[in-house]
Design an enzyme around this catalytic site. Structure first.
Site, PDB file in Angstrom:
ATOM      1  N   TRP A  63      -9.679   7.905  -2.325  1.00 30.98           N
ATOM      2  CA  TRP A  63      -9.219   6.516  -2.467  1.00 30.98           C
ATOM      3  C   TRP A  63      -9.857   5.587  -1.440  1.00 30.98           C
ATOM      4  O   TRP A  63      -9.977   5.956  -0.263  1.00 30.98           O
ATOM      5  CB  TRP A  63      -7.708   6.495  -2.273  1.00 30.98           C
ATOM      6  CG  TRP A  63      -7.123   5.142  -2.036  1.00 30.98           C
ATOM      7  CD1 TRP A  63      -7.022   4.508  -0.826  1.00 30.98           C
ATOM      8  CD2 TRP A  63      -6.566   4.252  -3.000  1.00 30.98           C
ATOM      9  NE1 TRP A  63      -6.433   3.264  -0.994  1.00 30.98           N
ATOM     10  CE2 TRP A  63      -6.133   3.096  -2.314  1.00 30.98           C
ATOM     11  CE3 TRP A  63      -6.381   4.332  -4.387  1.00 30.98           C
ATOM     12  CZ2 TRP A  63      -5.530   2.025  -2.968  1.00 30.98           C
ATOM     13  CZ3 TRP A  63      -5.777   3.256  -5.029  1.00 30.98           C
ATOM     14  CH2 TRP A  63      -5.361   2.121  -4.327  1.00 30.98           C
ATOM     15  N   ASP A  66      -9.214  -1.943   1.051  1.00 29.54           N
ATOM     16  CA  ASP A  66      -9.804  -3.135   1.662  1.00 29.54           C
ATOM     17  C   ASP A  66     -11.104  -2.906   2.453  1.00 29.54           C
ATOM     18  O   ASP A  66     -11.203  -1.934   3.198  1.00 29.54           O
ATOM     19  CB  ASP A  66      -8.825  -3.754   2.672  1.00 29.54           C
ATOM     20  CG  ASP A  66      -7.400  -3.758   2.204  1.00 29.54           C
ATOM     21  OD1 ASP A  66      -7.137  -3.447   1.038  1.00 29.54           O
ATOM     22  OD2 ASP A  66      -6.531  -4.079   3.035  1.00 29.54           O
ATOM     23  N   TRP A  90      -3.423   5.827  -2.591  1.00 27.21           N
ATOM     24  CA  TRP A  90      -3.280   5.225  -1.271  1.00 27.21           C
ATOM     25  C   TRP A  90      -2.441   6.138  -0.358  1.00 27.21           C
ATOM     26  O   TRP A  90      -1.473   6.750  -0.785  1.00 27.21           O
ATOM     27  CB  TRP A  90      -2.610   3.850  -1.404  1.00 27.21           C
ATOM     28  CG  TRP A  90      -2.544   3.120  -0.097  1.00 27.21           C
ATOM     29  CD1 TRP A  90      -3.505   2.318   0.426  1.00 27.21           C
ATOM     30  CD2 TRP A  90      -1.468   3.129   0.842  1.00 27.21           C
ATOM     31  NE1 TRP A  90      -3.095   1.837   1.647  1.00 27.21           N
ATOM     32  CE2 TRP A  90      -1.842   2.314   1.929  1.00 27.21           C
ATOM     33  CE3 TRP A  90      -0.230   3.759   0.892  1.00 27.21           C
ATOM     34  CZ2 TRP A  90      -1.026   2.102   3.031  1.00 27.21           C
ATOM     35  CZ3 TRP A  90       0.587   3.548   1.988  1.00 27.21           C
ATOM     36  CH2 TRP A  90       0.179   2.722   3.048  1.00 27.21           C
ATOM     37  N   TRP A 125      -4.594   0.340   9.578  1.00 29.25           N
ATOM     38  CA  TRP A 125      -4.753  -0.586   8.467  1.00 29.25           C
ATOM     39  C   TRP A 125      -5.839  -1.619   8.759  1.00 29.25           C
ATOM     40  O   TRP A 125      -6.569  -1.524   9.737  1.00 29.25           O
ATOM     41  CB  TRP A 125      -3.408  -1.235   8.161  1.00 29.25           C
ATOM     42  CG  TRP A 125      -2.420  -0.263   7.540  1.00 29.25           C
ATOM     43  CD1 TRP A 125      -2.559   1.093   7.417  1.00 29.25           C
ATOM     44  CD2 TRP A 125      -1.158  -0.590   6.962  1.00 29.25           C
ATOM     45  NE1 TRP A 125      -1.459   1.620   6.803  1.00 29.25           N
ATOM     46  CE2 TRP A 125      -0.582   0.622   6.504  1.00 29.25           C
ATOM     47  CE3 TRP A 125      -0.452  -1.784   6.778  1.00 29.25           C
ATOM     48  CZ2 TRP A 125       0.664   0.662   5.881  1.00 29.25           C
ATOM     49  CZ3 TRP A 125       0.788  -1.751   6.147  1.00 29.25           C
ATOM     50  CH2 TRP A 125       1.337  -0.527   5.696  1.00 29.25           C
ATOM     51  N   SER A 126      -5.856  -2.657   7.923  1.00 29.74           N
ATOM     52  CA  SER A 126      -7.032  -3.540   7.911  1.00 29.74           C
ATOM     53  C   SER A 126      -7.228  -4.365   9.182  1.00 29.74           C
ATOM     54  O   SER A 126      -6.273  -4.654   9.903  1.00 29.74           O
ATOM     55  CB  SER A 126      -6.947  -4.467   6.712  1.00 29.74           C
ATOM     56  OG  SER A 126      -7.245  -3.725   5.575  1.00 29.74           O
ATOM     57  N   ASP A 192      -3.313  -7.420   9.480  1.00 34.78           N
ATOM     58  CA  ASP A 192      -4.663  -7.797   9.045  1.00 34.78           C
ATOM     59  C   ASP A 192      -5.290  -8.921   9.868  1.00 34.78           C
ATOM     60  O   ASP A 192      -5.607 -10.009   9.336  1.00 34.78           O
ATOM     61  CB  ASP A 192      -4.664  -8.165   7.552  1.00 34.78           C
ATOM     62  CG  ASP A 192      -3.955  -7.131   6.692  1.00 34.78           C
ATOM     63  OD1 ASP A 192      -3.895  -5.966   7.124  1.00 34.78           O
ATOM     64  OD2 ASP A 192      -3.459  -7.469   5.606  1.00 34.78           O
ATOM     65  N   GLU A 246      -1.726 -11.369   3.110  1.00 36.05           N
ATOM     66  CA  GLU A 246      -2.468 -10.212   3.605  1.00 36.05           C
ATOM     67  C   GLU A 246      -3.904 -10.660   3.852  1.00 36.05           C
ATOM     68  O   GLU A 246      -4.393 -11.614   3.247  1.00 36.05           O
ATOM     69  CB  GLU A 246      -2.448  -9.080   2.578  1.00 36.05           C
ATOM     70  CG  GLU A 246      -1.057  -8.514   2.334  1.00 36.05           C
ATOM     71  CD  GLU A 246      -1.062  -7.217   1.519  1.00 36.05           C
ATOM     72  OE1 GLU A 246      -0.397  -6.266   1.923  1.00 36.05           O
ATOM     73  OE2 GLU A 246      -1.725  -7.175   0.475  1.00 36.05           O
TER      74      GLU A 246
END
Ligand code: DQQ
Length: 579
Positions: A63, A66, A90, A125-126, A192, A246
């Site tokens: 997977w 972003d 995810w 995360w991003s 983010d 986001e």
């Protein structure tokens, strides 16, 4: 009357108090517990699959979502992405990493950032890259900490003399920004970070996406040294009824020309773009406006619409996008994630999910009212066999096959002239003001006065399957309205895919200009650009009959009037070296 800054800060404080600060993951980050293991599929069988793309970025398996921290360092492009090393759904999120010299061919590296500290132990995360003066890259990214709070962390390269930057270390004192009882930031909606920019006071600024109830927020932090960050009195911007923002992105654009600007650039001939990704609809919308770097406020221009019905980079499948300034080529480049439209079971079976759209140049249209986008020039080096048509008339109710190119992996550009038939257009009725609805009701098989005309991509021999990309022209209050559609109602005989049809009105005047359409077709994706980049629609499609060398490509006109093809150029696209 209260000044706008006072009322905004008051609003911010109020909305923070209203926030519940729930410490749990938001609904979009769904974990499919039983699919968190690597599929038992050999690489070779993955690579030869019908839907695996030939020149769109994707890792060998699993997977992705972003784009993260895109940048250029010592002449090498770096691309990071949200990656699940354990499965095709995810979860277990780390930062995958690849490098390139041309944004087309990529060398994979081991994951750059993965859970290792209390501040990111539940997920990395991003986030975004900032190049400090002197050239050192810094990554700000969201960590999910041991208490499932979203916090912002700092990572930096271990060895700056390695242009491939394969080793990353983390700031010892992470997190550098965190929700606290005092600041009342919602710990499950705080993520983010953007690329940071320098203000006139030499302080760094960065945005972090958030929400309070339905109010979307771009929370602003400031720092002198990039390590110690202080929450600003008020967000840079917020908008009602948009839900969480986001992956915010905030960058300057020149008012004249298509050259890109460094994120810290300012000046009289500069406008600003604020893009937010809306979790509720999975759409990236943007506004264009001005930025007061002293008061740290962003003001969208008059007429800009906030939220889902505002301007979008892409009216199809394209989310969590991020730009970077390419200092090598003085351009701003946009990356965006094109998720699958297939169901989770199919994704697990094929062993992968998600691709990245072809990086696009973005710049301000001369109207100042929207952005323009175009695939980066480098992608043209994959062009192989070319087919060229002289100008010709395409009668109403006819179609012509584009032979001589690999229809399932192609680049096609066409110009249509319709000015001679404009008296035949239909009137746009009020109930049809929603372009996506209009495209799904008036699919490619519904004949109109002028249109539908465009491409039938991923078409099977008998036309039992096709994805139609087309225009329809309407009359509306004495002006013309150009509708662009990506009709997926007939894309696949497999009904378990999301076959949503997409649509947008394009700011073109068919009385004065020709209507251009370009599609990049790649085995399960078609990215279509109209009006030289005024509107873009990306679709993911999974035909059952139109696969491999069974795929056909047509130019069609299902209207009752004729259209003139002024030019047609099509190329087979070679495979890029990606994984
Ligand atoms: N994906 C990341 C988040 C971001 C979301 C998690 C957007 O940081 O908000 O994988 O797709």
């Amino acid at each position: 009357m209260a000044s706008p800054s006072i009322s905004l800060s008051f609003l911010f404080i109020c909305v923070l108090f209203l926030g519940k600060g729930v410490h749990q993951l938001e609904a979009s980050h769904h974990i499919f517990a039983r699919y968190q293991t690597s599929p038992k599929i050999f690489h070779k069988s993955l690579i030869n699959q019908a839907y695996r793309t030939g020149y769109h970025f994707q890792p060998p398996k699993n997977w992705i979502n972003d784009p993260n921290g895109p940048m250029v360092y010592k002449g090498i492009y770096h691309f990071f992405y949200q990656y699940n090393p354990k499965g095709a759904v995810w979860g277990n999120i780390v930062w995958g990493h690849s490098t390139s010299t041309d944004l087309v061919n990529w060398t994979p590296h081991k994951p750059a950032i993965f859970p290792s500290q209390q501040a990111d132990i539940k997920g990395c995360w991003s986030g975004s890259a900032t190049i400090l003066p002197g050239g050192k890259p810094m990554m700000l990214y969201t960590g999910v900490d041991s208490q499932l709070r979203q916090v912002q962390n700092l990572a930096m390269p271990k060895n700056l003399s390695d242009p491939y930057l394969t080793e990353w270390i983390k700031y010892r004192k992470n997190p550098v920004m965190a929700p606290t009882p005092k600041n009342k930031i919602n710990a499950s909606a705080f993520r983010d970070p953007t690329t940071a920019w320098l203000g006139p006071d030499k302080m760094w600024r960065v945005l972090v996406g958030s929400r309070v109830n339905k109010l979307g927020l771009a929370i602003l932090y400031k720092s002198k040294d990039f390590e110690h960050w202080t929450l600003a009195e008020k967000p840079l911007h917020s908008a009602e009824a948009t839900g969480i923002w986001e992956c915010p992105d905030f960058f300057p654009v020149k008012i004249d020309g298509n050259k890109g600007l460094d994120t810290s650039a300012r000046g009289k001939k500069v406008k600003y773009v604020l893009k937010n990704s809306l979790d509720e609809t999975k759409h990236d919308y943007y506004t264009i406006g001005t930025y007061d770097a002293v008061k740290d406020e962003y003001f969208p221009d008059k007429g800009m619409i906030e939220g889902d019905s505002g301007l979008r980079y892409d009216y199809g499948k394209f989310y969590a996008s991020k730009t970077f300034f390419d200092s090598e080529k003085q351009r701003r480049v946009l990356w965006g994630w094109a998720n699958e439209s297939s169901n989770v079971k199919d994704d697990v079976q094929k062993g992968w999910a998600g691709v990245q759209a072809i990086p696009r140049n973005v710049w301000l249209d001369k109207s100042g009212k929207q952005l323009l986008q175009w695939p980066i020039k480098e992608i043209e080096k994959l062009r192989g066999n070319q087919v060229k048509w002289p100008s010709k008339i395409l009668e109403g109710g006819s179609k012509l096959e584009v032979t001589g190119v690999t229809a399932g992996q192609a680049d096609i550009e066409v110009g249509f002239e319709v000015s001679h038939e404009l008296e035949k257009v239909e009137v746009l009725k009020e109930k049809w003001y929603n372009p996506q609805l209009l495209c799904s009701k008036k699919s490619a098989s519904v004949r109109g006065g002028l249109g539908p005309f465009g491409f039938l991509t991923f078409a099977s021999n008998t036309l039992s399957e096709y994805t139609a990309i087309f225009f329809r022209i309407y009359k509306h209050h004495k002006k013309h309205k150009v509708l662009m559609c990506s009709d997926q109602s007939r894309s696949s005989l497999n009904k378990y895919n999301d076959n949503t049809t997409y649509g947008v009105f394009v700011d073109l005047d068919p009385a004065r200009e020709q209507l251009s359409l370009k599609s990049l077709i790649d085995r399960s994706i078609v990215e279509s650009f109209s009006g030289g980049g005024k509107a873009v629609i990306t679709s993911r499609v999974y035909p059952t009959q139109a696969i491999d060398n069974q795929i056909k490509l047509f130019v069609f006109n299902n209207g009752t009037s004729s259209v003139k093809i002024t030019y047609l150029n099509a190329w087979s696209m070679k495979k890029a070296q990606i994984s």
